[in-house]
Design a protein around this motif. Sequence first.
Motif, PDB file in Angstrom:
ATOM      1  N   GLY A 121       4.862 -32.042  41.330  1.00 13.53           N
ATOM      2  CA  GLY A 121       4.799 -30.663  40.865  1.00 13.53           C
ATOM      3  C   GLY A 121       4.888 -30.480  39.362  1.00 13.53           C
ATOM      4  O   GLY A 121       4.738 -29.366  38.866  1.00 13.53           O
ATOM      5  N   GLU A 122       5.131 -31.565  38.612  1.00 10.13           N
ATOM      6  CA  GLU A 122       5.179 -31.458  37.161  1.00 10.13           C
ATOM      7  C   GLU A 122       3.772 -31.257  36.605  1.00 10.13           C
ATOM      8  O   GLU A 122       2.810 -31.820  37.105  1.00 10.13           O
ATOM      9  N   GLU A 123       3.661 -30.448  35.539  1.00  9.44           N
ATOM     10  CA  GLU A 123       2.362 -30.166  34.947  1.00  9.44           C
ATOM     11  C   GLU A 123       1.889 -31.319  34.065  1.00  9.44           C
ATOM     12  O   GLU A 123       2.679 -31.893  33.320  1.00  9.44           O
ATOM     13  N   TYR A 124       0.609 -31.646  34.164  1.00 12.17           N
ATOM     14  CA  TYR A 124       0.000 -32.528  33.168  1.00 12.17           C
ATOM     15  C   TYR A 124      -0.122 -31.747  31.873  1.00 12.17           C
ATOM     16  O   TYR A 124      -0.126 -30.509  31.864  1.00 12.17           O
ATOM     17  N   ARG A 125      -0.250 -32.476  30.765  1.00 13.88           N
ATOM     18  CA  ARG A 125      -0.325 -31.818  29.470  1.00 13.88           C
ATOM     19  C   ARG A 125      -1.422 -32.450  28.610  1.00 13.88           C
ATOM     20  O   ARG A 125      -1.887 -33.542  28.874  1.00 13.88           O
ATOM     21  N   GLY A 126      -1.810 -31.723  27.563  1.00 14.91           N
ATOM     22  CA  GLY A 126      -2.721 -32.250  26.568  1.00 14.91           C
ATOM     23  C   GLY A 126      -4.051 -32.722  27.131  1.00 14.91           C
ATOM     24  O   GLY A 126      -4.711 -32.032  27.922  1.00 14.91           O
ATOM     25  N   ILE A 127      -4.472 -33.904  26.720  1.00 14.51           N
ATOM     26  CA  ILE A 127      -5.791 -34.426  27.074  1.00 14.51           C
ATOM     27  C   ILE A 127      -5.956 -34.599  28.568  1.00 14.51           C
ATOM     28  O   ILE A 127      -7.066 -34.468  29.113  1.00 14.51           O
TER      29      ILE A 127
END
Length: 301
Positions: free
Chosen positions: A46-52
């Motif tokens: 459930g953690e969000e991916y970030r950036g690229i």
Amino acid sequence: MAKEKFDVYEHVTSEIIAQIEAGTPPWRKPWTGDRSAACLPLRFNGEEYRGINVLMLWATAAMQGYASARWMTYRQAGELGGQVRKGEKSACVVKYGTIDREGDNGEEKRIPYCRAYRVFNADQIDGLDEAFYLRPQPPRDLGTTADPELDAFFTRTGATIESTSDPRAYYDIQGDRIHMPPVATFHDAQGFYGTLAHEACHWTGATKRLDRFTRFSDRKAYAFEELVAEIGACMLGVRIGVAPQFDQSAAYVEGWLKALKDDKRAIFRAASEAQKAADFIMQRAAREAAPQANEREAIAA
């Protein structure tokens, strides 16, 4: 023969360039008429991916028509009771970190690294809990009138937002203000707030905020800043339920391609700066919302 070393930056940038040249930049694709709705990619927990990684997974989801927000490795799928279907192709994401190594003088030093690994969308996996297959809600259709909730959101950021009959939307660096045409002149309110999100991302670049204009000030900075604002507007729009608007001009596309072809790490920096811009706006709006909520509760009491 020695195996050629895998270059993460080259791989990601090449894929992004191919998407732009095909007329489908990945940060546009989540809102262009397929069955998947705009959502931030999530890890198995459930953690969000970030950036690229947001861009890379958006691109894959758009091309393959995936609707689930969840992504995971083959092993993680198995640990969750799922099974990746035979023949399914994985997507590439990257992980940043540091490793400790002993230097020539005997002192420990941290060496940064960037490593690629492969993940699958939940739509490629059988046997997962039903929650992994839930479809996100699409962005709201706001019609042609102003939305008080979104007006309040952008007001809470603290940005100076002015509207006149001037048919241009822009961020004025010298005056530190955002100018918007009247909402009634837009084809729909989605267009108004999507454009406002783009200009608000520009607004975050001022010296007294994220200081992006000072840090990126060479001859390529204009194309780079437009990349930051467009990607940032997408990241912000997903959170507030607004599909951003995009300038389709050939000059912008040409500028993006040149920036990416000249520097394979440019898209990584743009995605990172876009994430910072979207986070800054969300944090400012949330910080200003808390005192107002407390005041309303006090009045009600």
